[in-house]
Design an enzyme around this catalytic site. Structure first.
Site, PDB file in Angstrom:
ATOM      1  CG  HIS A 167      -2.016   0.730   1.202  1.00  0.00           C
ATOM      2  ND1 HIS A 167      -2.196   1.765   2.212  1.00  0.00           N
ATOM      3  CD2 HIS A 167      -3.050   0.907   0.254  1.00  0.00           C
ATOM      4  CE1 HIS A 167      -3.355   2.446   1.750  1.00  0.00           C
ATOM      5  NE2 HIS A 167      -4.022   1.971   0.687  1.00  0.00           N
ATOM      6  CE  LYS A 169      -1.656   5.000  -1.409  1.00  0.00           C
ATOM      7  NZ  LYS A 169      -1.774   3.938  -0.454  1.00  0.00           N
ATOM      8  CG  ASP A 174      18.065  13.452 -10.388  1.00  0.00           C
ATOM      9  OD1 ASP A 174      17.937  12.325 -11.201  1.00  0.00           O
ATOM     10  OD2 ASP A 174      17.947  14.551 -11.065  1.00  0.00           O
ATOM     11  CG  HIS A 418      -7.557   8.473   0.152  1.00  0.00           C
ATOM     12  ND1 HIS A 418      -6.389   8.376  -0.157  1.00  0.00           N
ATOM     13  CD2 HIS A 418      -7.980   7.082  -0.222  1.00  0.00           C
ATOM     14  CE1 HIS A 418      -6.064   7.158  -0.588  1.00  0.00           C
ATOM     15  NE2 HIS A 418      -6.951   6.396  -0.547  1.00  0.00           N
ATOM     16  CE  LYS A 420      -4.984   6.015   3.354  1.00  0.00           C
ATOM     17  NZ  LYS A 420      -5.041   6.644   2.105  1.00  0.00           N
ATOM     18  CG  ASP A 425       1.572  15.594  23.521  1.00  0.00           C
ATOM     19  OD1 ASP A 425       0.525  15.227  23.740  1.00  0.00           O
ATOM     20  OD2 ASP A 425       2.436  14.696  24.025  1.00  0.00           O
TER      21      ASP A 425
END
Length: 524
Positions: A167, A169, A174, A418, A420, A425
């Site tokens: 999952h 991404k 470079d 979508h 996450k 704190d």
């Protein structure tokens, strides 16, 4: 009749599953990220700022959808030596085709391109991927692939393996600049789909953390679960380049795609990049990720998991824990941990999708089982309203460009959360692919960046203070503490209270209740 056809297809798949198997011997030529890239254009541009901020990484949040796409296109265009791309989903739609064309053009300039895709969502893309892979400077690998390329149901007999997905991404140019976060590649992630838009978050990073992103990519690229495309498909078609060019020509001639490309070019970020004035926040950051071997071994192998690291960082909060998770199924252990935090005085707030906003009804059913329990312990719950496209793209003063997400399509009729991201704190924040659900914890591999950033963490917490209550239903217990209610506040100051979940009809409620009692939580 459709149900009968489906059953027959599944039965046929099970019958022929023994005929489909992955190749036993696969020649994998190992490769690693290029390290001598300081002399590239990107390296030279970044050199003064890196020298002025030794030992720290530059972080720039990509909250707006079109900015997130622009950053990827610009990075592909700027690369001179290498592009390393790792994604769970890559659609063959407008933005997917534009990015494929950008990496092809990079390869034509001599850039080495490594494209690592999870195989769960590549159905129908084999001809395109084969054409890309045929370029001498592009190599495509598929993670945990299906053995049968034409009839995937034939692999149902291998469900226990195929239920484990990559999952992650990331998009790295470079070994100097990387994009990490929650977005896959597809129109719904980058504001190109007017019907569906995902509110999401990535970060653009420079400095030492980029080398960590590259090291994570190398671990997956060289893992035995990553199969070179040629080992699965055989020789590439001779007319592959023609197929690609025909697809790209169609995109260039599509008025919708042209309008989208024009809108991307007009984004302020594009001008900021051209004038070399991106306002990075310089701080410490580190990559946290699952071991790629997680998909091959028991879900109980904690030494391969990202989850214990996240628990260590965010479970020890002293004052505040803010969680944004579109797919939120805490499980008994997670719910207990949040309850214990609330019991010792930590303010715990969660934003997830409402039933109307979610794109996965079984996940909502899994979440619904824990609502009352969490509320009783003092956890505050917010559920994004459908179409609330501005909740995470504005700051406290109503300006665009906030954290953690984007306005989806900038006007989509169906917006869904979508992003996450978690903040503790008001000092540290995690941005990545990890959902607070059993699938992210135990089955899939995930990654993200942990950032020591009071600025970003406070901005997320500020959204919970001021913006989120206007754009999400607040779920709370009624005064008698026996039933729940959903409070719908509007930015204009009005308030409506519902004693049953908004937007759910009788049949839908029965369906959700049915799903909630099925023993499927471990797969959610």
């Amino acid at each position: 009749m459709p149900a009968l056809r489906l059953l027959l297809a599944i039965a046929l798949g099970l019958l022929v599953s023994a005929c489909a198997s992955l190749p036993d011997r696969v020649e994998r030529v190992g490769s690693t990220a290029l390290t001598d890239t300081e002399g590239t254009h990107l390296g030279q541009v970044l050199r003064p700022e890196l020298a002025a901020h030794p030992g720290t990484s530059g972080i720039y949040p990509l909250g707006e959808a079109k900015d997130a796409f622009a950053a990827r296109i610009l990075l592909a265009q700027a690369a001179e030596r290498s592009l390393d791309l790792q994604y769970y989903i890559w659609h063959g739609d407008t933005t997917g085709q534009l990015l494929w064309e950008a990496i092809w053009q990079a390869a034509e300039r001599g850039v080495r391109v490594r494209l690592l895709l999870d195989d769960a969502n590549t159905g129908g893309l084999d001809p395109i991927l084969a054409a890309l892979d045929a370029h001498p400077n592009i190599e495509v690998r598929l993670f945990n692939p299906f053995a049968n390329r034409k009839f995937r149901l034939a692999d149902l007999g291998d469900f226990s393996r195929l239920n484990r997905r990559m999952h992650n991404k990331s998009f790295t140019g470079d070994n100097q600049m990387a994009i990490v976060g929650g977005r896959n590649v597809g129109d719904e992630y980058y504001g190109a789909d007017l019907n569906v838009g995902f509110q999401d978050l990535d970060v653009l990073a420079v400095g030492p953390v980029v080398r960590e992103v590259s090291a994570e990519f190398d671990r997956y690229w060289n893992n035995e679960s990553a199969y070179p495309l040629a080992s699965l498909l055989g020789p590439a078609p001779k007319d592959g380049a023609k197929l690609l060019n025909e697809n790209w020509q169609k995109v260039r001639q599509d008025p919708k795609a042209q309008r989208y490309a024009d809108a991307v070019r007009q984004r302020p970020l594009v001008q900021q990049v051209a004038e070399r004035r991106i306002a990075f926040e310089w701080t410490t950051a580190q990559v946290l990720s699952d071991d790629p071997d997680k998909v091959r071994f028991s879900p109980e192998r904690k030494d391969l998991q990202l989850r214990p690291r996240l628990t260590e960082v965010f479970g020890n909060g002293r004052r505040e824990l803010d969680l944004v998770s579109p797919y939120f199924v805490p499980g008994l252990g997670g719910a207990d941990a949040l309850e214990k935090m609330a019991a010792r005085g930590v303010k715990v707030r969660v934003l997830t999708n409402s039933f109307q906003a979610t794109d996965v009804a079984p996940v909502h059913a899994g979440y619904a089982r824990y609502r009352k329990q969490l509320l009783e312990s003092g956890v505050k719950l917010y559920e994004l309203k459908p179409g609330s496209t501005d909740v995470t793209s504005k700051d406290e003063a109503g300006r665009s460009g906030g954290v953690p997400g984007s306005s989806g399509s900038g006007g989509s009729s169906s917006a869904s959360l979508h992003a996450k991201t978690f903040a503790v704190d008001r000092s540290r924040i995690f941005v990545g692919s990890f959902n607070l659900d059993p699938r992210s914890a135990l089955l899939n591999t995930e990654m993200g960046v942990l950032i020591d950033s009071p600025a970003l963490a406070q901005r997320l917490s500020g959204h919970f203070d001021s913006l989120i209550p206007d754009y999400a239903y607040q779920v709370q217990l009624q005064p008698d503490s026996t039933r729940m209610e959903w409070i719908d506040r509007s930015p204009a100051g009005g308030e409506t209270r519902y004693t049953s979940e908004p937007g759910i009809g009788l049949l839908q409620r029965l369906w959700i209740n049915f799903l909630s009692i099925l023993p499927i939580e471990s797969m959610l």
